[in-house]
Design a protein around this motif. Structure first.
Motif, PDB file in Angstrom:
ATOM      1  N   LYS A 198     -40.324  45.078  -5.216  1.00 22.02           N
ATOM      2  CA  LYS A 198     -41.081  44.204  -4.313  1.00 22.02           C
ATOM      3  C   LYS A 198     -40.301  42.932  -4.016  1.00 22.02           C
ATOM      4  O   LYS A 198     -40.385  42.380  -2.915  1.00 22.02           O
ATOM      5  CB  LYS A 198     -42.423  43.864  -4.953  1.00 22.02           C
ATOM      6  CG  LYS A 198     -43.258  42.857  -4.167  1.00 22.02           C
ATOM      7  CD  LYS A 198     -44.266  42.164  -5.056  1.00 22.02           C
ATOM      8  CE  LYS A 198     -43.609  41.188  -6.007  1.00 22.02           C
ATOM      9  NZ  LYS A 198     -44.582  40.455  -6.854  1.00 22.02           N
ATOM     10  N   VAL A 223     -38.128  43.290  -1.152  1.00 19.08           N
ATOM     11  CA  VAL A 223     -38.911  43.188   0.081  1.00 19.08           C
ATOM     12  C   VAL A 223     -39.186  41.723   0.413  1.00 19.08           C
ATOM     13  O   VAL A 223     -39.109  41.306   1.579  1.00 19.08           O
ATOM     14  CB  VAL A 223     -40.241  43.966  -0.054  1.00 19.08           C
ATOM     15  CG1 VAL A 223     -41.080  43.819   1.203  1.00 19.08           C
ATOM     16  CG2 VAL A 223     -39.969  45.430  -0.350  1.00 19.08           C
ATOM     17  N   VAL A 224     -39.506  40.926  -0.611  1.00 21.62           N
ATOM     18  CA  VAL A 224     -39.760  39.493  -0.401  1.00 21.62           C
ATOM     19  C   VAL A 224     -38.523  38.810   0.172  1.00 21.62           C
ATOM     20  O   VAL A 224     -38.611  38.013   1.111  1.00 21.62           O
ATOM     21  CB  VAL A 224     -40.177  38.816  -1.724  1.00 21.62           C
ATOM     22  CG1 VAL A 224     -40.225  37.303  -1.557  1.00 21.62           C
ATOM     23  CG2 VAL A 224     -41.528  39.337  -2.176  1.00 21.62           C
ATOM     24  N   SER A 270     -37.953  39.993   3.748  1.00 27.20           N
ATOM     25  CA  SER A 270     -38.972  39.401   4.624  1.00 27.20           C
ATOM     26  C   SER A 270     -38.678  37.929   4.906  1.00 27.20           C
ATOM     27  O   SER A 270     -38.832  37.467   6.038  1.00 27.20           O
ATOM     28  CB  SER A 270     -40.361  39.533   3.986  1.00 27.20           C
ATOM     29  OG  SER A 270     -40.697  40.891   3.794  1.00 27.20           O
ATOM     30  N   SER A 271     -38.260  37.201   3.862  1.00 26.30           N
ATOM     31  CA  SER A 271     -37.940  35.788   4.062  1.00 26.30           C
ATOM     32  C   SER A 271     -36.731  35.620   4.965  1.00 26.30           C
ATOM     33  O   SER A 271     -36.655  34.673   5.758  1.00 26.30           O
ATOM     34  CB  SER A 271     -37.694  35.112   2.709  1.00 26.30           C
ATOM     35  OG  SER A 271     -36.557  35.650   2.071  1.00 26.30           O
ATOM     36  N   LEU A 317     -35.949  37.669   7.430  1.00 27.24           N
ATOM     37  CA  LEU A 317     -36.408  37.924   8.792  1.00 27.24           C
ATOM     38  C   LEU A 317     -37.266  36.769   9.313  1.00 27.24           C
ATOM     39  O   LEU A 317     -37.154  36.373  10.471  1.00 27.24           O
ATOM     40  CB  LEU A 317     -37.202  39.231   8.833  1.00 27.24           C
ATOM     41  CG  LEU A 317     -36.413  40.512   8.524  1.00 27.24           C
ATOM     42  CD1 LEU A 317     -37.350  41.717   8.500  1.00 27.24           C
ATOM     43  CD2 LEU A 317     -35.311  40.734   9.548  1.00 27.24           C
ATOM     44  N   PHE A 318     -38.132  36.228   8.457  1.00 24.36           N
ATOM     45  CA  PHE A 318     -39.056  35.182   8.886  1.00 24.36           C
ATOM     46  C   PHE A 318     -38.329  33.870   9.157  1.00 24.36           C
ATOM     47  O   PHE A 318     -38.581  33.205  10.155  1.00 24.36           O
ATOM     48  CB  PHE A 318     -40.141  34.979   7.822  1.00 24.36           C
ATOM     49  CG  PHE A 318     -41.197  33.994   8.229  1.00 24.36           C
ATOM     50  CD1 PHE A 318     -42.245  34.386   9.043  1.00 24.36           C
ATOM     51  CD2 PHE A 318     -41.149  32.677   7.800  1.00 24.36           C
ATOM     52  CE1 PHE A 318     -43.233  33.485   9.427  1.00 24.36           C
ATOM     53  CE2 PHE A 318     -42.125  31.761   8.172  1.00 24.36           C
ATOM     54  CZ  PHE A 318     -43.170  32.176   8.991  1.00 24.36           C
TER      55      PHE A 318
END
Length: 253
Positions: A208, A211-212, A215-216, A218-219
């Protein structure tokens, strides 16, 4: 849900409540230490340290559940932890408070998982994952609410937030969404924990973190380095290796 009979209301004995209280304490400490670490260091560094959860899970499973993993299982944890650490190495910032807070969070969260698993499989006092986690959450709220109100709850009033130049409505909405998402994540994690071992649970939790990090990236539009990509690949390869070795059944003697 209990009040409106949307979910079966549990009938708890004093002995069960006493058994759940330590879970609520370590659950509270785990969330506290995680937020302390996030407040001191970068998100990537916190998740790098928390990637060591599988090792804590293995040790605690041996101590409390008597589950002795074989050498292949232990070996498969190395690339998972190393891969996640490598994936966030380019973003990591070091701070002793943040480091030890994340380590304390590892110990607290894995203690909760192992002890919860022990309670789930105890036949005379077993309960489903939703009921157990709900009671833990209620107890955790009762433990933290008085301390929060005394230390800072009355300070952060709407007028105080406005005087600090903050958008009160935006804070309330984002806090509510964050609370719903976090509770849903924790609830799903408990549903999974009832079906798998604490070590398998911690491995999934370890991935996970990849994934974090992604995601960070991409964000926040953070540039992705080759080190990040290699670390992610190693971590996923480690999970695949773990899933294979745990399916190997010992030969009958």
């Amino acid at each position: 849900m209990w009040c409106f009979n949307l979910y079966k209301r549990p009938k708890l004995s004093a002995a069960q409540l006493a058994a759940i209280l330590p879970l609520a304490v370590v659950h509270t400490l785990g969330n506290l230490f995680t937020n302390m670490s996030l407040g001191k260091v970068a998100v990537s560094f916190t998740h790098t340290i928390k990637a060591m959860e599988p090792f804590f899970s293995v040790i605690l499973s041996v101590m409390f559940l008597g589950e002795m993993p074989n050498a292949l299982v232990i070996g498969s944890l190395v690339p998972i932890v190393g891969g996640v650490a490598l994936a966030s190495a380019t973003e990591a910032s070091f701070n002793w408070t943040g480091f030890w807070s994340a380590m304390a969070s590892n110990l607290s969260n894995q203690s909760r998982n192992v002890l919860s698993k022990k309670l789930m499989v105890k036949e005379e006092e077993s309960m489903d994952n939703i009921t157990l986690f709900s009671i833990i959450t209620v107890m955790s709220f009762l433990l933290t609410a008085p301390v929060t109100l005394i230390m800072e709850g009355f300070i952060f009033s709407p007028s105080y937030l406005q005087s600090a130049g903050l958008n009160v409505k935006q804070i309330y909405i984002r806090s509510l969404l964050a609370a719903l998402c976090f509770h849903a994540y924790q609830q799903v994690a408990y549903m999974i924990l009832q079906r798998v071992s604490p070590v398998t649970h911690s491995v999934a939790n370890c991935v996970k973190r990849v994934v974090v990090i992604v995601s960070s990236v991409l964000f926040f539009r953070t540039p992705v380095s080759l080190v990040n990509a290699i670390g992610t690949a190693i971590a996923l390869a480690g999970v695949f290796f773990y899933s294979r070795v745990t399916r190997i059944k010992p030969k009958a003697t």
